[in-house]
Write a protein that holds these residues in place. Structure first.
Motif, PDB file in Angstrom:
ATOM      1  N   ILE A 154       0.848  -1.192   0.000  1.00 11.57           N
ATOM      2  CA  ILE A 154       0.000   0.000   0.000  1.00 11.57           C
ATOM      3  C   ILE A 154       0.889   1.249   0.000  1.00 11.57           C
ATOM      4  O   ILE A 154       1.712   1.432   0.899  1.00 11.57           O
ATOM      5  CB  ILE A 154      -0.951   0.027   1.212  1.00 11.57           C
ATOM      6  N   GLN A 155       0.719   2.076  -1.024  1.00  7.90           N
ATOM      7  CA  GLN A 155       1.394   3.370  -1.105  1.00  7.90           C
ATOM      8  C   GLN A 155       0.377   4.449  -0.712  1.00  7.90           C
ATOM      9  O   GLN A 155      -0.822   4.165  -0.584  1.00  7.90           O
ATOM     10  CB  GLN A 155       1.890   3.631  -2.536  1.00  7.90           C
ATOM     11  N   LEU A 333      15.322   0.790  -2.836  1.00  2.00           N
ATOM     12  CA  LEU A 333      14.740   1.591  -1.759  1.00  2.00           C
ATOM     13  C   LEU A 333      15.146   1.167  -0.351  1.00  2.00           C
ATOM     14  O   LEU A 333      14.724   1.779   0.622  1.00  2.00           O
ATOM     15  CB  LEU A 333      13.204   1.554  -1.878  1.00  2.00           C
ATOM     16  N   SER A 334      15.953   0.116  -0.211  1.00  2.00           N
ATOM     17  CA  SER A 334      16.236  -0.335   1.153  1.00  2.00           C
ATOM     18  C   SER A 334      17.484   0.311   1.732  1.00  2.00           C
ATOM     19  O   SER A 334      18.431   0.642   1.019  1.00  2.00           O
ATOM     20  CB  SER A 334      16.376  -1.858   1.193  1.00  2.00           C
ATOM     21  N   THR A 335      17.425   0.516   3.034  1.00  2.00           N
ATOM     22  CA  THR A 335      18.601   0.921   3.807  1.00  2.00           C
ATOM     23  C   THR A 335      18.578   0.004   5.026  1.00  2.00           C
ATOM     24  O   THR A 335      17.523  -0.514   5.394  1.00  2.00           O
ATOM     25  CB  THR A 335      18.495   2.377   4.281  1.00  2.00           C
ATOM     26  N   ASN A 336      19.726  -0.200   5.647  1.00  2.65           N
ATOM     27  CA  ASN A 336      19.757  -1.138   6.766  1.00  2.65           C
ATOM     28  C   ASN A 336      20.593  -0.582   7.911  1.00  2.65           C
ATOM     29  O   ASN A 336      21.617  -1.151   8.278  1.00  2.65           O
ATOM     30  CB  ASN A 336      20.319  -2.481   6.276  1.00  2.65           C
ATOM     31  N   PRO A 337      20.155   0.548   8.497  1.00  2.06           N
ATOM     32  CA  PRO A 337      20.953   1.126   9.579  1.00  2.06           C
ATOM     33  C   PRO A 337      20.948   0.225  10.813  1.00  2.06           C
ATOM     34  O   PRO A 337      20.021  -0.564  11.012  1.00  2.06           O
ATOM     35  CB  PRO A 337      20.242   2.457   9.864  1.00  2.06           C
ATOM     36  N   GLU A 338      21.944   0.357  11.626  1.00  2.00           N
ATOM     37  CA  GLU A 338      22.127  -0.503  12.809  1.00  2.00           C
ATOM     38  C   GLU A 338      20.886  -0.493  13.713  1.00  2.00           C
ATOM     39  O   GLU A 338      20.447  -1.540  14.186  1.00  2.00           O
ATOM     40  CB  GLU A 338      23.357  -0.010  13.593  1.00  2.00           C
ATOM     41  N   PHE A 339      20.297   0.686  13.931  1.00  2.00           N
ATOM     42  CA  PHE A 339      19.193   0.769  14.892  1.00  2.00           C
ATOM     43  C   PHE A 339      17.924   0.043  14.436  1.00  2.00           C
ATOM     44  O   PHE A 339      16.995  -0.159  15.207  1.00  2.00           O
ATOM     45  CB  PHE A 339      18.890   2.240  15.258  1.00  2.00           C
ATOM     46  N   LEU A 340      17.863  -0.342  13.144  1.00  2.00           N
ATOM     47  CA  LEU A 340      16.689  -1.078  12.664  1.00  2.00           C
ATOM     48  C   LEU A 340      16.950  -2.579  12.548  1.00  2.00           C
ATOM     49  O   LEU A 340      16.059  -3.337  12.177  1.00  2.00           O
ATOM     50  CB  LEU A 340      16.242  -0.535  11.298  1.00  2.00           C
ATOM     51  N   LYS A 354       9.152  -0.971   4.596  1.00  2.00           N
ATOM     52  CA  LYS A 354       9.951   0.256   4.469  1.00  2.00           C
ATOM     53  C   LYS A 354      10.810   0.216   3.199  1.00  2.00           C
ATOM     54  O   LYS A 354      11.141   1.264   2.636  1.00  2.00           O
ATOM     55  CB  LYS A 354      10.853   0.448   5.694  1.00  2.00           C
ATOM     56  N   ASP A 355      11.144  -1.000   2.739  1.00  2.00           N
ATOM     57  CA  ASP A 355      12.012  -1.161   1.570  1.00  2.00           C
ATOM     58  C   ASP A 355      11.228  -1.186   0.250  1.00  2.00           C
ATOM     59  O   ASP A 355      11.791  -1.441  -0.804  1.00  2.00           O
ATOM     60  CB  ASP A 355      12.829  -2.457   1.701  1.00  2.00           C
ATOM     61  N   TRP A 356       9.920  -0.955   0.346  1.00  2.00           N
ATOM     62  CA  TRP A 356       9.064  -0.961  -0.849  1.00  2.00           C
ATOM     63  C   TRP A 356       8.473   0.428  -1.100  1.00  2.00           C
ATOM     64  O   TRP A 356       7.575   0.583  -1.912  1.00  2.00           O
ATOM     65  CB  TRP A 356       7.891  -1.933  -0.659  1.00  2.00           C
ATOM     66  N   GLN A 357       8.961   1.448  -0.380  1.00  2.00           N
ATOM     67  CA  GLN A 357       8.319   2.764  -0.433  1.00  2.00           C
ATOM     68  C   GLN A 357       9.343   3.864  -0.181  1.00  2.00           C
ATOM     69  O   GLN A 357      10.497   3.579   0.134  1.00  2.00           O
ATOM     70  CB  GLN A 357       7.210   2.829   0.626  1.00  2.00           C
ATOM     71  N   ILE A 358       8.900   5.128  -0.295  1.00  2.00           N
ATOM     72  CA  ILE A 358       9.813   6.264  -0.122  1.00  2.00           C
ATOM     73  C   ILE A 358      10.089   6.563   1.361  1.00  2.00           C
ATOM     74  O   ILE A 358      11.234   6.570   1.775  1.00  2.00           O
ATOM     75  CB  ILE A 358       9.254   7.521  -0.837  1.00  2.00           C
TER      76      ILE A 358
END
Length: 492
Positions: A154-155, A333-340, A354-358
């Motif tokens: 869902i966008q 679109l994905s990022t993988n910061p430590e806190f997540l 989160k990796d499928w959207q802005i």
């Protein structure tokens, strides 16, 4: 905190206070719907009106809810254009419903932020299930189900949907040809395609001159011609450019034109172009077997989008996007910061939307869609859509019976495009006349319609789709159009 803080009205979240105040708000909203026909559909205020009515700074001390509700009634509602009015026939509908409202209310109440599975497993899993339910209802190909390599998400709006797939397509091709080729990438669509595509190209850093909006005309009822597309692609390849993205529309904004998906899909496949299908408005009709053929060819698409918030009784915002290859979205679109970081995500056991959207954050929007599907059922939704199409067909008949008017393009769904015919030798082919007719109709406050321009002609659009619209409202709108046309033609 149990005790009421001194000098405060509402506690931040107290269940008994919530019960009491929310009941007042529900009563206010219910009364609004009861009296919605009393308001002018199109707000009649002048720019800057509200600044004259409200104070120039926020209050230091809390005020009672009733004072705020009084201000909403007296100051805010006059500045509202009433999208849910039964006399709203403008743009495309933006449906509200009891089920959609209840789902929205529950989503607001739980107030979770569901960016990854772990932040609320139910939010992710319900979204996956509901999008699969709808893929089934629309008879989408298996590749769009979450059980394979693709899936639904869902966008917020169709503009976001086209942006995320455009970026995914861009990065997919650049991984193959090198990032230095960015300014050679070409996007294709018809000149009837929603302006969101051009915006997506701008945000995506693409060369704006290579966003090819190919000309359409009345010979194809403003649909994109496969021959015109093939010619443009061949010419671009010869010039050393790289075709990479095609956006087709099922039900364009101006006139609900239907791009020929099977033929366009074949061309996209031969040329290794990402094929996106935008059915933001008309996609909802695909749940009715007799309208499903309008999305035939979707099996060739890489992505498909439909707005549940337009014509599917789901409160704004709720735009549904399906992709065949979820990894293309995720890689872009994905990022993988430590806190997540968390176990379920690291072990690839779950979807993280989160990796499928802005944005990172996302609301629990699947709740309202789930409630709409359960509280109305697919048969209820089919009846709802068919009723609007029948009402539009009725309006089309009324227009056709008046020789002063002309239907401009054939009606497919619940939008009728028409115009009043100008007197002979009209200098501007009746453009001013139709413009004046639109203005005089909307100035009554009893109805709201909008316009478009096709082949240089100013056209009036009447879109049936508000949840409360009945035959009497359509008949009333036509009566106003006839009366205003009589007055204008008489003054020429």
């Amino acid at each position: 905190m149990e005790e009421k803080e001194e000098g405060s009205g509402l506690r931040s979240m107290d269940s008994e206070q919530l019960r009491e105040e929310a009941h007042k708000m529900v009563d206010f909203i219910a009364d609004y719907y009861k009296t919605i026909e009393n308001f002018p559909v199109l707000s009649q205020v002048q720019p800057g009106y509200l600044g004259k009515l409200l104070p120039d700074s926020a209050p230091d001390h809390p005020e009672p809810l009733q004072h705020v509700l009084n201000d909403i009634q007296e100051k805010i509602l006059p500045g509202v254009t009433h999208w849910q009015s039964p006399n709203y026939f403008a743009y495309f509908p933006s449906n509200s419903s009891i089920a959609g409202f209840l789902g929205e209310m529950l989503s607001a109440g739980l107030n979770i932020v569901g960016f990854s599975w772990i932040t609320s497993p139910a939010a992710t899993e319900l979204e996956t299930i509901v999008l699969d339910w709808l893929a089934k209802a629309l008879n989408l190909p298996d590749d769009f189900y979450s059980t394979g390599q693709g899936g639904g998400v869902i966008q917020g709006t169709a503009s976001e949907a086209v942006l995320v797939v455009l970026v995914a397509a861009r990065d997919k091709i650049l991984r193959r040809v090198g990032r230095s080729a960015l300014n050679k990438l070409v996007t294709y669509a018809s000149d009837q395609t929603h302006s969101a595509l051009q915006k997506a190209c701008q945000i995506g850093g693409l060369n704006p001159e290579l966003c090819r909006l190919l000309k359409t005309d009345s010979s194809t009822n403003y649909a994109l011609s496969p021959d015109v597309l093939s010619e443009a692609i061949s010419s671009d390849i010869t010039s050393g450019l790289i075709p990479f993205f095609l956006c087709a529309t099922v039900g364009t904004t101006s006139s609900t034109a239907l791009d020929p998906l099977p033929a366009l899909g074949r061309i996209a496949k031969i040329n290794n172009i990402w094929f996106h299908v935008d059915a933001a408005y008309a996609g909802s009709a695909g749940i009715c077997p007799e309208y499903r053929h309008h999305i035939d060819g979707v099996e060739e698409a890489d992505s498909f989008n439909m707005n549940a918030h337009k014509w599917f009784l789901t409160n704004f915002d709720c735009s549904l996007l399906w992709v065949k290859d979820r990894s293309a979205l995720i890689q872009s679109l994905s990022t993988n910061p430590e806190f997540l970081k968390n176990k379920a995500s690291q072990e690839n056991m779950v979807i993280d939307y989160k990796d499928w959207q802005i944005p990172l954050g996302r609301r629990f929007r699947s709740l309202k869609l789930w409630m709409v599907l359960r509280l109305y059922g697919l048969e209820g939704l089919r009846s709802y859509i068919r009723n609007h199409i029948d009402l539009a067909a009725y309006f089309e008949e009324l227009v056709a019976q008046d020789a002063r008017f002309k239907i401009v393009v054939p009606r497919t769904f619940s939008l009728v495009c028409f115009r009043v015919l100008p007197p002979p030798n009209s200098e501007d082919h009746g453009n001013k006349l139709n413009h004046d007719l639109l203005d005089s109709v909307n100035a009554t406050g009893n109805v709201f319609i909008t316009h478009t321009v096709l082949s240089g002609q100013y056209i009036l659009r009447l879109a049936v789709g508000a949840p409360l619209t009945e035959k009497r409202h359509v008949k009333g709108a036509w009566q106003i159009l006839q009366d205003k046309a009589t007055a204008l033609l008489g003054s020429l």
